[in-house]
Motif scaffolding. Structure first.
Motif, short mmCIF file in Angstrom:
data_model
loop_
_atom_site.label_atom_id
_atom_site.label_comp_id
_atom_site.label_asym_id
_atom_site.label_seq_id
_atom_site.Cartn_x
_atom_site.Cartn_y
_atom_site.Cartn_z
N ASP A 195 0.86 -1.18 0.00
CA ASP A 195 0.00 0.00 0.00
C ASP A 195 0.90 1.24 0.00
O ASP A 195 1.34 1.71 1.05
CB ASP A 195 -0.91 0.00 1.24
CG ASP A 195 -1.74 1.27 1.33
OD1 ASP A 195 -1.71 2.08 0.37
OD2 ASP A 195 -2.41 1.48 2.36
N GLY A 196 1.18 1.72 -1.21
CA GLY A 196 2.11 2.84 -1.36
C GLY A 196 1.59 4.16 -0.82
O GLY A 196 2.37 5.12 -0.72
N SER A 197 0.31 4.22 -0.44
CA SER A 197 -0.18 5.48 0.15
C SER A 197 0.51 5.74 1.48
O SER A 197 0.51 6.85 1.99
CB SER A 197 -1.70 5.45 0.33
OG SER A 197 -2.05 4.55 1.36
N GLY A 198 1.13 4.69 2.04
CA GLY A 198 1.84 4.86 3.32
C GLY A 198 3.35 4.92 3.15
O GLY A 198 4.10 4.65 4.10
N SER A 199 3.81 5.30 1.95
CA SER A 199 5.26 5.22 1.70
C SER A 199 6.08 6.21 2.53
O SER A 199 7.28 6.03 2.69
CB SER A 199 5.56 5.39 0.21
OG SER A 199 5.17 6.67 -0.21
N ASP A 200 5.42 7.27 3.05
CA ASP A 200 6.18 8.22 3.87
C ASP A 200 6.30 7.79 5.33
O ASP A 200 7.01 8.42 6.11
CB ASP A 200 5.50 9.61 3.84
CG ASP A 200 5.66 10.26 2.47
OD1 ASP A 200 6.59 9.86 1.73
OD2 ASP A 200 4.85 11.15 2.14
#
Ligand code: COA
Length: 342
Positions: A195-200
């Motif tokens: 889930d790249g929306s949480g990459s930060d």
């Protein structure tokens, strides 16, 4: 090979295992002497008592070579033909370019085998193992050395107590060979996800193409590993529980019949919460982090090497699960083979 097996897709079977920890040990009290932290805080919030640290000048490939050598020995393999491919899962490669795996393969004397890195942070080893399985299933390889290796001490902020208390250095490795799905050691159902929306939430902000060092000037450059611990905690529990349940179910194993859960060693409270959530007694969840901390991509093979000397028995039903930066997560079910770590 029996005639009825000739046209079957080969399974990936674990046949060798090894781990390596650099000798220097850093206790919680050692950290308390240089940072505003204490053994009481670290022990109660994470379950970690100590971790290993590589000496300056020791790189991830150095740890990977040691773990790889032990796994090959455990599998009874040596020489140029020992394996057909090498995969290194790491967040802390020796250099941004090239990949670390070719140097590891060369130093292990494995000739000119294909060798590449997999980057999925703390889930990296599971991603690498599933990749190895695909190489075996396609016939591209008959055996693969899969290594998880990390030197987190190289990317931790020396002033950040929240990450220094948690992460440690080390490497673990397995050898997988082509075999049949019904033999002990065969890797069964697997789940990988992201889930790249949480990459930060977990990152090293500077030094990559998004924020190259040449452009990041003065205070803005941040070459250190950063983690939003609280948000990550909740997701780690949810995701590892969910995919552990999925692979157990796809294996036809009721969770209460899983003998050992080897979960990414992030935090003792996370391990306990996952066990509680999936309805497994906490004592079946192997704990290694007390002695090594969170070793990211090395965490699962190191925990396996530790468990193999303690609780794992041939034929045991084992679930591996991990969660990490990306965000990424996954789980794999396997029956434990008659293999001892070297
Ligand atoms: N010693 C003392 N205090 C510390 C500390 C340490 N080593 N680390 C953090 N603290 C402090 C914080 O500064 C904060 O202080 P404040 O309230 O004054 O701001 C306080 O403790 C609470 O911090 P918080 O981050 O909320 O603690 P926590 O209970 O969530 O524990 C982690 C922090 C990192 C141990 C925990 O969040 C965690 O394990 N997260 C998941 C990690 C993970 O799964 N990663 C995935 C793969 S790597």
């Amino acid at each position: 090979m029996a005639p009825d097996q000739r046209h079957r897709t080969p399974a990936a079977v674990v046949c060798g295992l090894g781990g390596f920890l650099p000798p220097q040990v850093i206790t919680n009290d050692d950290l308390g002497r240089v940072l505003d932290t204490s053994d009481t805080w670290i022990r109660s919030r994470t379950g970690i008592l100590r971790r290993h640290r590589a000496e300056p000048g020791t790189a991830t490939s150095d740890l990977a070579v040691e773990a790889g050598r032990r796994a090959l020995k455990s599998a009874g393999r040596d020489g140029e033909d020992a394996v057909d491919a090498v995969i290194v899962a790491t967040t802390t490669p020796d250099r941004i370019c090239p990949a670390t795996a070719p140097a590891v393969a060369w130093r292990l004397g494995l000739g000119t085998v294909p060798a590449f890195d997999v980057g999925a942070v703390c889930s990296g080893f599971l991603y690498a193992l599933v990749t190895a399985r695909s190489l075996l299933a396609s016939g591209a390889a008959r055996s693969v050395l899969v290594i998880g290796a990390e030197t987190y001490s190289a990317i931790l902020d020396p002033g950040d107590r929240s990450t220094l208390a948690i992460f440690g250095d080390g490497a673990g490795a397995v050898v997988v060979r082509a075999g049949t799905p019904d033999e002990p050691g065969a890797i069964g159902p697997a789940v990988l996800a992201s889930d790249g929306s949480g990459s930060d939430l977990i990152s090293v902000p500077s030094g990559g193409s998004r924020d190259p060092f040449r452009a990041a000037t003065g205070d803005r450059a941040d070459p250190y590993f950063r983690m939003q611990g609280k948000q990550v905690f909740r997701q780690a529990v949810e995701r590892m529980s969910e995919c552990s349940r999925q692979v157990a179910e796809r294996s036809g194993w009721p969770v209460e019949e899983v003998d050992v859960l080897v979960a990414h060693q992030a935090n003792l409270r996370i391990l306990q919460a996952v066990a509680d959530r999936i309805g497994m007694p906490r004592e079946r969840c192997h704990v290694h982090l007390d002695r090594v901390g969170n070793t990211a991509a090395a965490s699962i093979p190191l925990a396996l090497a530790d468990a193999a000397g303690e609780v794992l028995r041939p034929g045991h039903r084992v679930v591996l699960t991990a969660f990490g930066g990306g965000l990424t997560w996954g789980a794999i079910a396997l029956t434990w083979p008659d293999v001892s770590p070297a």
